[in-house]
Design a protein around this motif. Structure first.
Motif, PDB file in Angstrom:
ATOM      1  N   LYS A   1       8.995  -7.571  -9.010  1.00 27.00           N
ATOM      2  CA  LYS A   1      10.040  -7.431  -8.006  1.00 27.00           C
ATOM      3  C   LYS A   1      10.431  -5.966  -7.964  1.00 27.00           C
ATOM      4  O   LYS A   1      10.662  -5.350  -9.009  1.00 27.00           O
ATOM      5  CB  LYS A   1      11.262  -8.289  -8.346  1.00 27.00           C
ATOM      6  N   GLY A   2      10.467  -5.399  -6.764  1.00 31.44           N
ATOM      7  CA  GLY A   2      10.831  -3.999  -6.632  1.00 31.44           C
ATOM      8  C   GLY A   2       9.888  -3.053  -7.338  1.00 31.44           C
ATOM      9  O   GLY A   2      10.296  -1.983  -7.781  1.00 31.44           O
ATOM     10  N   GLY A   3       8.611  -3.435  -7.481  1.00 35.50           N
ATOM     11  CA  GLY A   3       7.622  -2.569  -8.114  1.00 35.50           C
ATOM     12  C   GLY A   3       7.680  -2.551  -9.629  1.00 35.50           C
ATOM     13  O   GLY A   3       6.998  -1.745 -10.256  1.00 35.50           O
ATOM     14  N   GLN A   4       8.463  -3.460 -10.234  1.00 36.70           N
ATOM     15  CA  GLN A   4       8.559  -3.525 -11.693  1.00 36.70           C
ATOM     16  C   GLN A   4       8.164  -4.910 -12.189  1.00 36.70           C
ATOM     17  O   GLN A   4       8.324  -5.914 -11.480  1.00 36.70           O
ATOM     18  CB  GLN A   4       9.974  -3.224 -12.160  1.00 36.70           C
TER      19      GLN A   4
ATOM     20  N   ALA B   1      11.202  -4.029 -15.741  1.00 39.34           N
ATOM     21  CA  ALA B   1      12.584  -4.300 -15.362  1.00 39.34           C
ATOM     22  C   ALA B   1      13.430  -4.320 -16.635  1.00 39.34           C
ATOM     23  O   ALA B   1      12.939  -4.690 -17.709  1.00 39.34           O
ATOM     24  CB  ALA B   1      12.686  -5.649 -14.653  1.00 39.34           C
TER      25      ALA B   1
ATOM     26  N   LYS C   1       9.267   2.692 -17.093  1.00 37.03           N
ATOM     27  CA  LYS C   1       9.429   2.717 -15.634  1.00 37.03           C
ATOM     28  C   LYS C   1       8.765   1.518 -14.972  1.00 37.03           C
ATOM     29  O   LYS C   1       9.109   1.150 -13.854  1.00 37.03           O
ATOM     30  CB  LYS C   1       8.886   4.015 -15.044  1.00 37.03           C
TER      31      LYS C   1
ATOM     32  N   ARG D   1       8.848  -8.122 -13.861  1.00 39.10           N
ATOM     33  CA  ARG D   1      10.037  -8.943 -14.146  1.00 39.10           C
ATOM     34  C   ARG D   1       9.729  -9.989 -15.208  1.00 39.10           C
ATOM     35  O   ARG D   1      10.623 -10.425 -15.928  1.00 39.10           O
ATOM     36  CB  ARG D   1      10.512  -9.655 -12.880  1.00 39.10           C
TER      37      ARG D   1
ATOM     38  N   ASN E   1       6.499   6.135  -6.798  1.00 36.37           N
ATOM     39  CA  ASN E   1       7.139   4.995  -6.161  1.00 36.37           C
ATOM     40  C   ASN E   1       6.166   3.823  -6.188  1.00 36.37           C
ATOM     41  O   ASN E   1       5.125   3.847  -5.540  1.00 36.37           O
ATOM     42  CB  ASN E   1       7.540   5.340  -4.728  1.00 36.37           C
ATOM     43  N   THR E   2       6.522   2.795  -6.946  1.00 32.32           N
ATOM     44  CA  THR E   2       5.638   1.635  -7.096  1.00 32.32           C
ATOM     45  C   THR E   2       6.080   0.454  -6.253  1.00 32.32           C
ATOM     46  O   THR E   2       5.380  -0.556  -6.204  1.00 32.32           O
ATOM     47  CB  THR E   2       5.581   1.197  -8.569  1.00 32.32           C
ATOM     48  N   GLU E   3       7.210   0.574  -5.586  1.00 31.50           N
ATOM     49  CA  GLU E   3       7.817  -0.572  -4.906  1.00 31.50           C
ATOM     50  C   GLU E   3       6.910  -1.195  -3.852  1.00 31.50           C
ATOM     51  O   GLU E   3       6.947  -2.403  -3.624  1.00 31.50           O
ATOM     52  CB  GLU E   3       9.144  -0.178  -4.280  1.00 31.50           C
ATOM     53  N   HIS E   4       6.059  -0.430  -3.190  1.00 22.92           N
ATOM     54  CA  HIS E   4       5.254  -0.965  -2.103  1.00 22.92           C
ATOM     55  C   HIS E   4       3.791  -1.165  -2.482  1.00 22.92           C
ATOM     56  O   HIS E   4       2.956  -1.391  -1.608  1.00 22.92           O
ATOM     57  CB  HIS E   4       5.387  -0.070  -0.868  1.00 22.92           C
TER      58      HIS E   4
ATOM     59  N   SER F   1       3.723 -11.695  -4.924  1.00 22.58           N
ATOM     60  CA  SER F   1       4.647 -11.244  -5.976  1.00 22.58           C
ATOM     61  C   SER F   1       4.098 -11.384  -7.389  1.00 22.58           C
ATOM     62  O   SER F   1       4.764 -10.981  -8.345  1.00 22.58           O
ATOM     63  CB  SER F   1       5.957 -12.034  -5.880  1.00 22.58           C
TER      64      SER F   1
END
Length: 133
Positions: free
Chosen positions: A110-113, A32, A29, A115, A2-5, A82
């Motif tokens: 954004k969201g750990g990916q 985006a 992964k 963009r 999980n990279t989101e945080h 960001s």
């Protein structure tokens, strides 16, 4: 994973560590689906790319062109909430010639990916001679 945080700098370091495996498909992964990726146009595999498929294809072609010798490492980073700017040191061999260089890479997340990503070569003339030669 999980990279989101994770922070943008942590994501950049993790992405480049994953690149060391020379498996571009495994990098999806991190990207985006609609990633915008801008490399200096110094070879037929670089330029303005749109989408994860285009980025993965570009990475595959860079590895093929260099016989798998293309390697990169993060030298330093600075980040906001960001975005992350990184100094990337890289090297590659092609047709008996070795090149080493640096570039500034700016990533938006954004969201750990990733963009968006833009790259700025420290010596574009040397890069062009290597990749186009």
């Amino acid at each position: 994973m999980n990279t989101e945080h994770q922070s943008p700098a942590a994501l950049v370091h993790a992405f480049y560590e994953a690149r060391q495996a020379n498996d571009p498909d495994a990098l999806r992964k991190w990207l985006a689906d609609d990633v915008r990726w801008n490399e200096p146009v110094v070879g037929d595999h670089m330029g303005h790319l749109q989408g994860a498929d285009a980025v993965v294809d570009m990475l595959k072609r860079a590895l093929a062109t260099t016989g798998g010798t293309f390697s990169l490492r993060v030298a330093s980073t600075v980040e906001t909430g960001s975005h992350c700017a990184a100094v990337i040191e890289w090297s590659a061999d092609k047709n008996g010639r070795t090149i080493r260089g640096q570039e500034m890479a700016v990533f938006g997340f954004k969201g750990g990916q990733i963009r968006e990503a833009s790259f700025f070569a420290s010596d574009i003339t040397n890069d062009q001679a290597f990749w186009e030669g």
